[in-house]
Design an enzyme around this catalytic site. Structure first.
Site, PDB file in Angstrom:
ATOM      1  N   CYS A   3     136.920  54.175 -75.571  1.00 13.28           N
ATOM      2  CA  CYS A   3     136.136  54.333 -76.802  1.00 13.28           C
ATOM      3  C   CYS A   3     137.002  54.688 -78.000  1.00 13.28           C
ATOM      4  CB  CYS A   3     135.043  55.377 -76.615  1.00 13.28           C
ATOM      5  SG  CYS A   3     135.602  56.966 -75.961  1.00 13.28           S
ATOM      6  N   ASP A  45     128.382  52.942 -82.300  1.00 15.94           N
ATOM      7  CA  ASP A  45     128.801  53.318 -80.951  1.00 15.94           C
ATOM      8  C   ASP A  45     128.574  52.108 -80.047  1.00 15.94           C
ATOM      9  OD1 ASP A  45     129.272  54.362 -78.457  1.00 15.94           O
ATOM     10  OD2 ASP A  45     127.738  55.928 -78.553  1.00 15.94           O
ATOM     11  N   HIS A  63     133.961  61.544 -75.766  1.00 13.52           N
ATOM     12  CA  HIS A  63     133.487  60.258 -76.271  1.00 13.52           C
ATOM     13  C   HIS A  63     133.907  60.173 -77.735  1.00 13.52           C
ATOM     14  CE1 HIS A  63     131.326  56.559 -76.281  1.00 13.52           C
ATOM     15  NE2 HIS A  63     130.408  56.948 -77.153  1.00 13.52           N
TER      16      HIS A  63
END
Length: 201
Positions: free
Chosen positions: A23, A92, A77
């Site tokens: 991520c 996201d 994250h």
């Protein structure tokens, strides 16, 4: 900025550079895209690392979850936030929520206030301006290898993201120690205060 023009800033999900379980690099690529295509808008872009001292942070509406509410407990994250005037949007690539998603909706549904979870799961947020993230972040991806040097998840096909000063400093970004790394570390309330759209007088 008109929300209808946001597609000109960030590509649709099918055109974004994406690698599962990376991520931080997915967000780096979003920042890079803005810098290359709309450099005047990069000052409104932020990279946000989400973690805590226990490296256990629950997030909801995550695609990788098999639970009805989409909950997953990650060690960390990373999300991309675009914040300009009366627009605050979260990008996201791992969420089931819209892409982009209004910050208020994402905070309420995807993150949820710390008071709704046990103290050990309280999240903190390292907020880094997009340009600073591009110029300082480095990862040799070693955190994605097991003890036998096998990949826990296959890495991106492009070269490792590194700087002239570092080949690997990702742990400083994941750390929620305000004395370490770049950007500013906020709690949930601080994040909401920073990125919620303020009503016009």
């Amino acid at each position: 900025m008109d929300k209808t023009k946001i597609v000109d800033l960030i590509p649709t999900t099918d055109k974004c550079t994406y690698t599962s379980c990376y991520c931080e690099e997915n967000v780096w690529k979003l920042c890079e895209h803005v810098k290359e295509r709309n450099p005047d808008k990069l000052s409104y872009c932020y990279c946000v690392f989400i973690s805590n001292d226990n490296k256990q942070i629950p997030l909801w509406y995550q695609k990788s979850s098999s639970a009805l509410d989409g909950v997953v407990v990650w060690d960390y994250h990373v999300i991309f936030i675009y914040n300009e005037d009366d627009i605050s949007l979260v990008f996201d690539l791992d969420t089931k929520l819209p892409f982009p998603c209004d910050f208020t909706e994402y905070a309420a549904k995807g993150i949820r206030p710390n008071i709704t979870v046990k103290k050990q799961y309280h999240r903190k947020f390292r907020v880094i301006p997009g340009l600073e993230f591009l110029s300082t972040f480095a990862s040799d991806r070693s955190h994605m290898m097991d003890a036998n040097k096998h990949w826990l998840s296959e890495p991106p096909s492009y070269p490792c993201l590194q700087t002239s000063d570092s080949t690997n400093n990702i742990h400083n970004f994941i750390s929620m120690d305000p004395a370490v790394g770049v950007g500013v570390v906020l709690n949930f309330e601080g994040l909401v205060e920073k990125f919620s759209v303020k009503p016009k007088n």
